[in-house]
Enzyme design. Sequence first.
Site, PDB file in Angstrom:
ATOM      1  N   SER A  98       0.835  -1.208   0.000  1.00  9.87           N
ATOM      2  CA  SER A  98       0.000   0.000   0.000  1.00  9.87           C
ATOM      3  C   SER A  98       0.866   1.253   0.000  1.00  9.87           C
ATOM      4  N   GLU A 140     -14.074  10.717   1.209  1.00  8.19           N
ATOM      5  CA  GLU A 140     -14.562  11.573   2.300  1.00  8.19           C
ATOM      6  C   GLU A 140     -15.548  10.778   3.160  1.00  8.19           C
ATOM      7  N   GLY A 144     -17.560   7.757  -0.516  1.00 11.23           N
ATOM      8  CA  GLY A 144     -16.541   6.726  -0.695  1.00 11.23           C
ATOM      9  C   GLY A 144     -16.564   6.212  -2.131  1.00 11.23           C
ATOM     10  N   SER A 145     -17.536   5.340  -2.434  1.00 11.16           N
ATOM     11  CA  SER A 145     -17.640   4.814  -3.807  1.00 11.16           C
ATOM     12  C   SER A 145     -18.022   5.898  -4.799  1.00 11.16           C
ATOM     13  N   LEU A 346      -4.082 -25.200   7.517  1.00 12.71           N
ATOM     14  CA  LEU A 346      -3.198 -25.124   8.689  1.00 12.71           C
ATOM     15  C   LEU A 346      -3.924 -25.400  10.006  1.00 12.71           C
ATOM     16  N   GLU A 371      -9.544   1.327  -3.381  1.00 10.36           N
ATOM     17  CA  GLU A 371      -9.306   1.461  -4.834  1.00 10.36           C
ATOM     18  C   GLU A 371     -10.530   1.003  -5.638  1.00 10.36           C
ATOM     19  N   GLY A 372     -11.715   1.189  -5.058  1.00 10.86           N
ATOM     20  CA  GLY A 372     -12.947   0.708  -5.689  1.00 10.86           C
ATOM     21  C   GLY A 372     -13.304  -0.642  -5.113  1.00 10.86           C
TER      22      GLY A 372
HETATM   23  P1  TGC Z   1     -18.209   8.940 -14.404  1.00 13.24           P
HETATM   24  O1  TGC Z   1     -19.247   9.933 -14.844  1.00 13.24           O
HETATM   25  O2  TGC Z   1     -18.314   7.531 -14.874  1.00 13.24           O
HETATM   26  O3  TGC Z   1     -16.763   9.479 -14.779  1.00 13.24           O
HETATM   27  C1  TGC Z   1     -16.354  10.816 -14.490  1.00 13.24           C
HETATM   28  C2  TGC Z   1     -15.196  11.153 -15.403  1.00 13.24           C
HETATM   29  O4  TGC Z   1     -14.095  10.286 -15.103  1.00 13.24           O
HETATM   30  C3  TGC Z   1     -13.738   9.516 -16.263  1.00 13.24           C
HETATM   31  N1  TGC Z   1     -13.339   8.189 -15.768  1.00 13.24           N
HETATM   32  C4  TGC Z   1     -12.069   7.800 -15.720  1.00 13.24           C
HETATM   33  N2  TGC Z   1     -10.932   8.410 -16.114  1.00 13.24           N
HETATM   34  C5  TGC Z   1      -9.782   7.739 -15.936  1.00 13.24           C
HETATM   35  N3  TGC Z   1      -9.751   6.515 -15.361  1.00 13.24           N
HETATM   36  C6  TGC Z   1     -10.863   5.881 -14.938  1.00 13.24           C
HETATM   37  N4  TGC Z   1     -10.784   4.688 -14.335  1.00 13.24           N
HETATM   38  C7  TGC Z   1     -12.101   6.533 -15.124  1.00 13.24           C
HETATM   39  N5  TGC Z   1     -13.389   6.205 -14.827  1.00 13.24           N
HETATM   40  C8  TGC Z   1     -14.135   7.250 -15.224  1.00 13.24           C
HETATM   41  C9  TGC Z   1     -14.991   9.497 -17.111  1.00 13.24           C
HETATM   42  O5  TGC Z   1     -14.688   9.261 -18.454  1.00 13.24           O
HETATM   43  C10 TGC Z   1     -15.531  10.896 -16.874  1.00 13.24           C
HETATM   44  O6  TGC Z   1     -14.746  11.810 -17.629  1.00 13.24           O
HETATM   45  P2  TGC Z   1     -15.411  13.133 -18.257  1.00 13.24           P
HETATM   46  O7  TGC Z   1     -14.298  13.759 -19.014  1.00 13.24           O
HETATM   47  O8  TGC Z   1     -16.542  12.627 -19.112  1.00 13.24           O
HETATM   48  O9  TGC Z   1     -15.871  13.935 -17.079  1.00 13.24           O
HETATM   49  O10 TGC Z   1     -18.159   9.017 -12.825  1.00 13.24           O
HETATM   50  P3  TGC Z   1     -19.159   8.509 -11.713  1.00 13.24           P
HETATM   51  O11 TGC Z   1     -19.281   9.608 -10.722  1.00 13.24           O
HETATM   52  O12 TGC Z   1     -20.421   7.950 -12.324  1.00 13.24           O
HETATM   53  O13 TGC Z   1     -18.341   7.352 -10.995  1.00 13.24           O
HETATM   54  C11 TGC Z   1     -17.873   6.242 -11.633  1.00 13.24           C
HETATM   55  C12 TGC Z   1     -17.219   5.253 -10.618  1.00 13.24           C
HETATM   56  C13 TGC Z   1     -18.224   4.708  -9.645  1.00 13.24           C
HETATM   57  C14 TGC Z   1     -16.670   4.125 -11.464  1.00 13.24           C
HETATM   58  C15 TGC Z   1     -16.078   5.974  -9.882  1.00 13.24           C
HETATM   59  O14 TGC Z   1     -16.531   6.988  -9.086  1.00 13.24           O
HETATM   60  C16 TGC Z   1     -15.269   5.021  -9.022  1.00 13.24           C
HETATM   61  O15 TGC Z   1     -14.324   4.393  -9.519  1.00 13.24           O
HETATM   62  N6  TGC Z   1     -15.555   4.901  -7.680  1.00 13.24           N
HETATM   63  C17 TGC Z   1     -14.739   4.157  -6.773  1.00 13.24           C
HETATM   64  C18 TGC Z   1     -13.971   5.120  -5.896  1.00 13.24           C
HETATM   65  C19 TGC Z   1     -12.579   4.648  -5.600  1.00 13.24           C
HETATM   66  O16 TGC Z   1     -12.035   3.774  -6.252  1.00 13.24           O
HETATM   67  N7  TGC Z   1     -11.940   5.253  -4.617  1.00 13.24           N
HETATM   68  C20 TGC Z   1     -10.607   4.954  -4.325  1.00 13.24           C
HETATM   69  C21 TGC Z   1     -10.029   5.967  -3.380  1.00 13.24           C
HETATM   70  S1  TGC Z   1      -8.254   5.897  -3.294  1.00 13.24           S
HETATM   71  C22 TGC Z   1      -7.904   4.507  -2.479  1.00 13.24           C
HETATM   72  O17 TGC Z   1      -8.704   3.707  -2.140  1.00 13.24           O
HETATM   73  C23 TGC Z   1      -6.475   4.316  -2.220  1.00 13.24           C
HETATM   74  S2  TGC Z   1      -6.098   2.915  -1.328  1.00 13.24           S
HETATM   75  C24 TGC Z   1      -4.440   3.000  -1.552  1.00 13.24           C
HETATM   76  C25 TGC Z   1      -3.670   1.918  -0.925  1.00 13.24           C
HETATM   77  O18 TGC Z   1      -3.476   1.934   0.312  1.00 13.24           O
HETATM   78  O19 TGC Z   1      -3.098   1.060  -1.698  1.00 13.24           O
HETATM   79  P1  FAD Z   2     -19.263   2.834   0.540  1.00 22.73           P
HETATM   80  O1  FAD Z   2     -19.050   3.591  -0.713  1.00 22.73           O
HETATM   81  O2  FAD Z   2     -20.153   3.435   1.577  1.00 22.73           O
HETATM   82  O3  FAD Z   2     -19.798   1.397   0.162  1.00 22.73           O
HETATM   83  C1  FAD Z   2     -20.413   0.523   1.122  1.00 22.73           C
HETATM   84  C2  FAD Z   2     -20.948  -0.693   0.366  1.00 22.73           C
HETATM   85  O4  FAD Z   2     -21.928  -0.263  -0.591  1.00 22.73           O
HETATM   86  C3  FAD Z   2     -19.862  -1.416  -0.434  1.00 22.73           C
HETATM   87  O5  FAD Z   2     -20.086  -2.795  -0.372  1.00 22.73           O
HETATM   88  C4  FAD Z   2     -20.085  -0.907  -1.850  1.00 22.73           C
HETATM   89  O6  FAD Z   2     -19.651  -1.849  -2.834  1.00 22.73           O
HETATM   90  C5  FAD Z   2     -21.596  -0.745  -1.881  1.00 22.73           C
HETATM   91  N1  FAD Z   2     -22.018   0.241  -2.882  1.00 22.73           N
HETATM   92  C6  FAD Z   2     -21.669   1.541  -2.960  1.00 22.73           C
HETATM   93  N2  FAD Z   2     -22.242   2.114  -4.037  1.00 22.73           N
HETATM   94  C7  FAD Z   2     -22.971   1.138  -4.647  1.00 22.73           C
HETATM   95  C8  FAD Z   2     -23.781   1.093  -5.815  1.00 22.73           C
HETATM   96  N3  FAD Z   2     -23.929   2.171  -6.592  1.00 22.73           N
HETATM   97  N4  FAD Z   2     -24.370  -0.067  -6.143  1.00 22.73           N
HETATM   98  C9  FAD Z   2     -24.196  -1.179  -5.375  1.00 22.73           C
HETATM   99  N5  FAD Z   2     -23.455  -1.198  -4.264  1.00 22.73           N
HETATM  100  C10 FAD Z   2     -22.842  -0.052  -3.908  1.00 22.73           C
HETATM  101  N6  FAD Z   2      -9.198   6.390   0.075  1.00 22.73           N
HETATM  102  C11 FAD Z   2      -8.402   7.384  -0.385  1.00 22.73           C
HETATM  103  O7  FAD Z   2      -8.859   8.351  -0.977  1.00 22.73           O
HETATM  104  N7  FAD Z   2      -7.055   7.332  -0.177  1.00 22.73           N
HETATM  105  C12 FAD Z   2      -6.455   6.300   0.483  1.00 22.73           C
HETATM  106  O8  FAD Z   2      -5.226   6.278   0.630  1.00 22.73           O
HETATM  107  C13 FAD Z   2      -7.276   5.251   0.979  1.00 22.73           C
HETATM  108  N8  FAD Z   2      -6.734   4.245   1.721  1.00 22.73           N
HETATM  109  C14 FAD Z   2      -7.559   3.334   2.327  1.00 22.73           C
HETATM  110  C15 FAD Z   2      -7.034   2.411   3.243  1.00 22.73           C
HETATM  111  C16 FAD Z   2      -7.859   1.520   3.897  1.00 22.73           C
HETATM  112  C17 FAD Z   2      -7.281   0.577   4.915  1.00 22.73           C
HETATM  113  C18 FAD Z   2      -9.247   1.500   3.603  1.00 22.73           C
HETATM  114  C19 FAD Z   2     -10.158   0.521   4.275  1.00 22.73           C
HETATM  115  C20 FAD Z   2      -9.776   2.402   2.712  1.00 22.73           C
HETATM  116  C21 FAD Z   2      -8.952   3.346   2.068  1.00 22.73           C
HETATM  117  N9  FAD Z   2      -9.489   4.322   1.226  1.00 22.73           N
HETATM  118  C22 FAD Z   2      -8.678   5.337   0.736  1.00 22.73           C
HETATM  119  C23 FAD Z   2     -10.923   4.444   1.056  1.00 22.73           C
HETATM  120  C24 FAD Z   2     -11.529   3.425   0.089  1.00 22.73           C
HETATM  121  O9  FAD Z   2     -11.206   3.756  -1.236  1.00 22.73           O
HETATM  122  C25 FAD Z   2     -13.032   3.391   0.336  1.00 22.73           C
HETATM  123  O10 FAD Z   2     -13.221   2.722   1.582  1.00 22.73           O
HETATM  124  C26 FAD Z   2     -13.772   2.686  -0.769  1.00 22.73           C
HETATM  125  O11 FAD Z   2     -13.700   3.414  -1.980  1.00 22.73           O
HETATM  126  C27 FAD Z   2     -15.253   2.447  -0.418  1.00 22.73           C
HETATM  127  O12 FAD Z   2     -15.835   3.584   0.141  1.00 22.73           O
HETATM  128  P2  FAD Z   2     -16.660   3.452   1.533  1.00 22.73           P
HETATM  129  O13 FAD Z   2     -15.782   2.766   2.511  1.00 22.73           O
HETATM  130  O14 FAD Z   2     -17.175   4.794   1.851  1.00 22.73           O
HETATM  131  O15 FAD Z   2     -17.865   2.468   1.215  1.00 22.73           O
END
Ligand code: TGC
Ligand code: FAD
Length: 391
Positions: A98, A140, A144-145, A346, A371-372
Amino acid sequence: MKPDQFQAPDYYNLDELLTDEHKMVRDATREFVKREVSPIIEEAAQKAEFPKQLIKGLAEIGAFGPYIPEEYGGAGLDQISYGLIMQEIERGDSGIRSTASVQSSLVMYPIFKYGTEEQKKKYLPKLATGEMIGCFGLTEPDYGSNPGGMVSNFKDKGDHYLLNGAKMWISNAPFADIAIVWAKNEEGRIHGLIVERGMEGFSTPETHNKWSLRASATGELIFDNVKVPKENLMPNKSGLGAPLGCLDSARYGIAWGAIGAAMDCYDTALRYAKERIQFDKPIGSKQLQQKKLAEMITEITKAQLMAWRLGVLRNEGKATSAQISMAKRNNVEMAIKIAREARQILGGMGITGEYSIMRHMMNLESVITYEGTHDIHLLITGMDITGIPAF
Ligand code: TGC
Ligand code: FAD
């Protein structure tokens, strides 16, 4: 914890698909993990402490910015080398991977892609050596998602921006020197800002009581009227696509990383099954245990092929975000299932810190969420094949 006896499975001779450079990078990382990570990781996880002493070594093996060009301090490697580094580090622990993922794909990558030349020169070399550690603030409390709904915001105050809001679940936050923060401007457009520790009104409280990723520090980012210099805005991309573009790179790394955790669980369970005697025979002689092990190596092999092919597509600049989602989702689920099955092989020993399996299993609960989430990646595939977003 038992001495690290890891032997990597390669059932389909995938080494033949790797270049000499890939194998050199992979083997150097594997050696580093055996020497530096395995001996200390169990204690770090038990104490819920990020082992900061690993930072220098991680930088030396090129784990910070593997694919960032050498002129900015990166290792200038290709995407398969990057994947193999993530695989080997996560073989040791997902929390250490990570830190490397965040530093490389979520901090160095956006500065490299979206930043100014001055920003690249100021931050990238120090991030590559580990002199500076970064974090990535997208999630935030209420978004999240659905990060597009974020409420963190900044206002133009003439000679600076005024940043307000909060991020949570941020890896590396408690000790990071800089944060890549995604916030909306007055028109509601998302931009990335580089916020430095020490700026007034910026704090990073640690999140405690995690049962997962215990060797990784997680925290909040709180912005209370933080004055951010205008030169800290990354100008070259805005909108939700900017942070999501970074996630593509990090999710790709996780698709490889999860294989490492799965390989470690499989290897541990295989060795145990051959050594552990019950009813006068090794438990590995029993069909039920062989079924588990045979299915594990089959799934690991499929995941390895998927990751390798995705790496080739990324090297050619052809991998789509949806292809990356499929690999992240498949490979993390594969790893978590293998961890659960390996734990059973185990028996009671599987729940102890003598072996790495339970730690991997708990870590992977975060990996399948961050990361989603698993569900979100399935919906991304669904949208890709039907053309209909079901979020
Ligand atoms: P949507 O309308 O589909 O897209 C908005 C704009 O974004 C573009 N786009 C992308 N661009 C680059 N890469 C991608 N993977 C992209 N996906 C979408 C899209 O083309 C559009 O562009 P434009 O120019 O038309 O505005 O957006 P939406 O609001 O409907 O959401 C789509 C969804 C649900 C797939 C997206 O919000 C999502 O991936 N949600 C998951 C959130 C997430 O992954 N959070 C991660 C936080 S960071 C983290 O967890 C770090 S952990 C690190 C660690 O410890 O290893
Ligand atoms: P939610 O979005 O509230 O989701 C809760 C449940 O609802 C999930 O099962 C989800 O799949 C489901 N759900 C949500 N939307 C839908 C839908 N439309 N349809 C069906 N089901 C749905 N974030 C950062 O920005 N930076 C970081 O460095 C980072 N590090 C992290 C480290 C750890 C240890 C953890 C646990 C999380 C970290 N995250 C980070 C945040 C992480 O990316 C979020 O936890 C993740 O994206 C999910 O958001 P949430 O926890 O708010 O869950």
